[in-house]
Design a protein around this motif. Structure first.
Motif, PDB file in Angstrom:
ATOM      1  N   LYS A  37      17.094 -57.778  20.181  1.00 17.33           N
ATOM      2  CA  LYS A  37      16.997 -56.513  19.628  1.00 17.33           C
ATOM      3  C   LYS A  37      15.948 -56.042  20.413  1.00 17.33           C
ATOM      4  O   LYS A  37      14.759 -56.439  20.497  1.00 17.33           O
ATOM      5  CB  LYS A  37      16.913 -56.343  18.050  1.00 17.33           C
ATOM      6  CG  LYS A  37      16.860 -54.811  17.590  1.00 17.33           C
ATOM      7  CD  LYS A  37      16.883 -54.797  16.046  1.00 17.33           C
ATOM      8  CE  LYS A  37      17.014 -53.238  15.714  1.00 17.33           C
ATOM      9  NZ  LYS A  37      16.732 -53.161  14.315  1.00 17.33           N
ATOM     10  N   ALA A  54      20.406 -47.580  28.081  1.00 19.19           N
ATOM     11  CA  ALA A  54      20.764 -48.603  26.979  1.00 19.19           C
ATOM     12  C   ALA A  54      22.158 -48.711  26.777  1.00 19.19           C
ATOM     13  O   ALA A  54      22.927 -49.863  26.642  1.00 19.19           O
ATOM     14  CB  ALA A  54      20.263 -48.042  25.734  1.00 19.19           C
ATOM     15  N   ASN A  55      23.018 -47.877  27.106  1.00 20.09           N
ATOM     16  CA  ASN A  55      24.610 -47.595  26.966  1.00 20.09           C
ATOM     17  C   ASN A  55      24.874 -48.878  28.011  1.00 20.09           C
ATOM     18  O   ASN A  55      25.848 -49.683  27.814  1.00 20.09           O
ATOM     19  CB  ASN A  55      25.135 -46.447  27.297  1.00 20.09           C
ATOM     20  CG  ASN A  55      24.957 -45.698  25.989  1.00 20.09           C
ATOM     21  OD1 ASN A  55      24.806 -46.047  24.724  1.00 20.09           O
ATOM     22  ND2 ASN A  55      25.296 -44.446  26.114  1.00 20.09           N
ATOM     23  N   LYS A  58      23.940 -52.507  27.664  1.00 15.37           N
ATOM     24  CA  LYS A  58      24.561 -53.149  26.367  1.00 15.37           C
ATOM     25  C   LYS A  58      26.017 -53.593  26.835  1.00 15.37           C
ATOM     26  O   LYS A  58      26.455 -54.570  26.395  1.00 15.37           O
ATOM     27  CB  LYS A  58      24.495 -52.164  25.217  1.00 15.37           C
ATOM     28  CG  LYS A  58      23.150 -52.084  24.406  1.00 15.37           C
ATOM     29  CD  LYS A  58      23.549 -51.531  23.062  1.00 15.37           C
ATOM     30  CE  LYS A  58      23.511 -49.862  23.455  1.00 15.37           C
ATOM     31  NZ  LYS A  58      23.597 -49.156  22.138  1.00 15.37           N
ATOM     32  N   ASN A  61      25.235 -56.627  28.481  1.00 13.01           N
ATOM     33  CA  ASN A  61      24.659 -57.658  28.022  1.00 13.01           C
ATOM     34  C   ASN A  61      25.138 -57.378  26.321  1.00 13.01           C
ATOM     35  O   ASN A  61      24.338 -56.858  25.606  1.00 13.01           O
ATOM     36  CB  ASN A  61      23.148 -57.687  28.072  1.00 13.01           C
ATOM     37  CG  ASN A  61      22.756 -57.971  29.311  1.00 13.01           C
ATOM     38  OD1 ASN A  61      22.380 -59.048  29.714  1.00 13.01           O
ATOM     39  ND2 ASN A  61      22.294 -56.750  29.959  1.00 13.01           N
ATOM     40  N   PRO A  62      26.327 -57.838  25.934  1.00 10.44           N
ATOM     41  CA  PRO A  62      26.972 -57.320  24.550  1.00 10.44           C
ATOM     42  C   PRO A  62      25.957 -58.008  23.582  1.00 10.44           C
ATOM     43  O   PRO A  62      26.228 -57.562  22.313  1.00 10.44           O
ATOM     44  CB  PRO A  62      28.399 -57.673  24.597  1.00 10.44           C
ATOM     45  CG  PRO A  62      28.351 -58.854  25.703  1.00 10.44           C
ATOM     46  CD  PRO A  62      27.113 -58.479  26.829  1.00 10.44           C
ATOM     47  N   LYS A  65      21.138 -55.706  21.222  1.00 10.09           N
ATOM     48  CA  LYS A  65      21.005 -54.544  20.636  1.00 10.09           C
ATOM     49  C   LYS A  65      19.778 -53.572  20.795  1.00 10.09           C
ATOM     50  O   LYS A  65      18.735 -54.188  21.091  1.00 10.09           O
ATOM     51  CB  LYS A  65      20.985 -54.729  19.089  1.00 10.09           C
ATOM     52  CG  LYS A  65      22.210 -55.638  18.471  1.00 10.09           C
ATOM     53  CD  LYS A  65      22.568 -55.626  16.945  1.00 10.09           C
ATOM     54  CE  LYS A  65      23.533 -56.285  16.594  1.00 10.09           C
ATOM     55  NZ  LYS A  65      23.397 -56.576  15.004  1.00 10.09           N
TER      56      LYS A  65
END
Length: 287
Positions: A37, A54-55, A58, A61-62, A65
């Motif tokens: 995170k 960030a979108n 992610k 890299n699912p 967070k």
């Protein structure tokens, strides 16, 4: 002999294909393994860049967070020092002293973008160019009517960012050449974020403020300063001086998912893609 050459070429081709496939799989596997995170706080000027990055990060890299918020540049390194954020977004190098703020020992500054800043006015203001002296006089409260700088006979409403804003630090240092701001008065407003500044200047007749270029809209006018427009081209060619680097601060060298995220923001893919679309300038343009 022909048979041998053919076999060798076939072997090389298979090796290249297999090698490429393996490398792709390795990168994909590394991406899936990355987890954790990341908490980001600080500059509202850098927030559009941070949210977009960030979108994208992610999706790659699912298992990572990311949460991002913006309460002004100074809260970035402060949050890192307190241990409540992994990355502090700030509009100056917080490892160095700047007017009003001491350096943050033990932190590392990572350059992530070049940010142009612009003086802005409400659409009803009939002035599109001010000198450094005129800006100093307006923001210090010496000049209070637009007619004194070529506009209509109307009181000037000064909108300022609160103390702790990186945009305020850059504007004071580079547009006002260090001149102090006025801090009170009937036609003085103070706002907390770039978004608040945008709204205030868009909706307040006769208002003047300042903001980073990604927030400039068609509902306001970005002023020329000494005849030079606030454009990417003029920043890169050295004509327009009101700009600064954006930084991500970390407590010591970045590691793990934080390091990977910062490297993604610094990558050619992001710098020449989404970062440019958001009206920031790639770091490589200033080298």
């Amino acid at each position: 002999m022909k048979w041998f050459k053919g076999a060798a070429l076939a072997t090389m081709a298979l090796t290249l294909v297999f090698g490429s496939f393996s490398a792709s799989n390795t990168a994909e596997a590394a991406s899936k393994k990355l987890s954790g995170k990341i908490v980001i706080n600080g500059s509202s000027a850098l927030l559009p860049l941070t949210l977009q990055a960030a979108n994208e990060f992610k999706k790659l890299n699912p298992k990572v967070k990311i949460s991002a918020s913006a309460a002004g540049s100074i809260t970035g390194p402060q949050s890192v020092r307190k241990g409540i954020a992994d990355i502090g977004a700030v509009d100056w190098d917080a490892t160095q002293d700047v007017p009003g703020f001491k350096k943050f020992d033990g932190q590392v500054a990572h350059k992530v973008a070049v940010t142009p800043f612009a003086a802005i006015v409400n659409k009803n203001v009939k002035v599109d160019d001010l000198t450094t002296k005129q800006l100093q006089d307006i923001f210090s409260g010496k000049v209070t009517n637009w007619k004194d700088v070529g506009g209509d006979n109307a009181d000037i409403v000064v909108v300022n960012r609160a103390f702790g804003s990186g945009t305020r630090v850059n504007f004071q240092m580079k547009a006002l050449m260090g001149t102090d701001f006025m801090t009170k008065g009937n036609n003085y407003k103070e706002v907390k974020s770039s978004g608040d500044m945008k709204t205030a200047v868009e909706t307040t007749p006769n208002a003047i403020g300042y903001i980073d270029l990604p927030y400039v809209t068609s509902k306001m006018t970005a002023l020329k300063i000494n005849g030079i427009a606030a454009t990417t081209e003029n920043v890169v060619n050295g004509k327009y001086k009101v700009w600064g680097y954006g930084y991500y601060m970390t407590k010591g060298p970045a590691t793990g998912a934080v390091k990977a995220f910062i490297e993604y923001v610094q990558s050619k893919e992001f710098q020449n893609g989404s970062l440019k679309k958001l009206k920031f300038i790639p770091l490589s343009a200033m080298k």
